[in-house]
Design an enzyme around this catalytic site. Structure first.
Site, PDB file in Angstrom:
ATOM      1  N   GLU A 197      -2.650  -9.005   2.603  1.00 50.79           N
ATOM      2  CA  GLU A 197      -3.137  -9.699   3.800  1.00 50.79           C
ATOM      3  C   GLU A 197      -4.659  -9.671   3.911  1.00 50.79           C
ATOM      4  O   GLU A 197      -5.241 -10.380   4.731  1.00 50.79           O
ATOM      5  CB  GLU A 197      -2.488  -9.102   5.057  1.00 50.79           C
ATOM      6  N   HIS A 257      -3.840  -4.521  -0.406  1.00 49.57           N
ATOM      7  CA  HIS A 257      -3.426  -5.184   0.834  1.00 49.57           C
ATOM      8  C   HIS A 257      -3.435  -6.700   0.627  1.00 49.57           C
ATOM      9  O   HIS A 257      -4.503  -7.318   0.681  1.00 49.57           O
ATOM     10  CB  HIS A 257      -4.369  -4.807   1.978  1.00 49.57           C
ATOM     11  N   CYS A 269       0.840  -1.191   0.000  1.00 53.55           N
ATOM     12  CA  CYS A 269       0.000   0.000   0.000  1.00 53.55           C
ATOM     13  C   CYS A 269       0.888   1.259   0.000  1.00 53.55           C
ATOM     14  O   CYS A 269       1.640   1.478  -0.937  1.00 53.55           O
ATOM     15  CB  CYS A 269      -0.985  -0.027   1.173  1.00 53.55           C
TER      16      CYS A 269
END
EC number: 4.3.2.10
Length: 212
Positions: free
Chosen positions: A188, A186, A79
């Site tokens: 994750e 992102h 990011c």
């Protein structure tokens, strides 16, 4: 061992949990002396480009990251962390980045070429178009990723553009050259594609360690 760089502006909890899910050995630190023992690095980030660079500079992390990348250690920016890899940003006035990749961070437009209004920040799921094979992502693997950002990288070198998403413009979504990589979204929080990127970064770290 992956070193997650803590400079007070990263979502460390979600990154750490994702690394635990793939059984990746890691540690979190803000100190260059401790980070030296890592084989690779993740640079997360949420917030403003200028503020992040000021903190990295003050903490000695700017020169540390640049030196580690120049030594060939794998680096993954996430990011804002991806945006910091580039030369400069216009966010809150011109400010210099890490300069590891060529390009400038500029604000997303609030309409597309047809004049249709777009919400900024770009927030939510978007389809990835994979342009070329890389250590992070095979060309055949396309899918959706979760984005939250108001700025994107413009003027990126063609060979550094690994995957993109459309949001009024072509948004570089996965970038990289050599040992330096970044994801605008992102990983994750991005389900299958995101976890694949982290898994392959783990593998890339191991491969580079063996080469040494």
């Amino acid at each position: 061992m992956i070193g997650v760089i803590d400079y007070g502006m990263g979502n460390l909890y979600s990154v750490s949990k994702a690394l635990e899910r793939i059984d990746a050995p890691y540690f979190v630190s803000e100190h260059p002396d401790e980070l030296k023992r890592a084989d690779s690095y993740i640079l997360p980030g949420v917030g403003a480009f200028r503020d992040a660079m000021e903190i990295l500079t003050e903490n000695g992390l700017k020169t540390f990251i640049q030196a580690a990348a120049n030594e060939g250690k794998p680096l993954l920016g996430i990011c804002l962390g991806m945006q910091l890899l580039f030369e400069e940003s216009e966010e809150h006035g011109a400010s210099e980045g890490l300069g590891l990749l060529k390009g400038k961070v500029v604000k997303l437009k609030d309409c597309d070429q047809a004049g249709n209004r777009l919400k900024v920040p770009h927030m939510g799921w978007n389809l990835l178009k994979v342009h070329r094979d890389s250590p992070l992502l095979p060309k055949a693997k396309e899918g959706f990723a979760y984005f939250v950002h108001s700025y994107y990288v413009s003027g990126i070198e063609e060979e550094a553009l690994l995957a993109s998403a459309e949001y009024g413009v072509c948004v570089p979504a996965v970038v990289g050259l050599g040992n330096v990589y970044g994801a605008q979204f992102h990983p994750e929080k991005s389900s299958t594609v995101g976890m694949l990127i982290l898994e392959r970064f783990k593998q890339f770290t191991q491969e580079q360690k063996v080469k040494k």
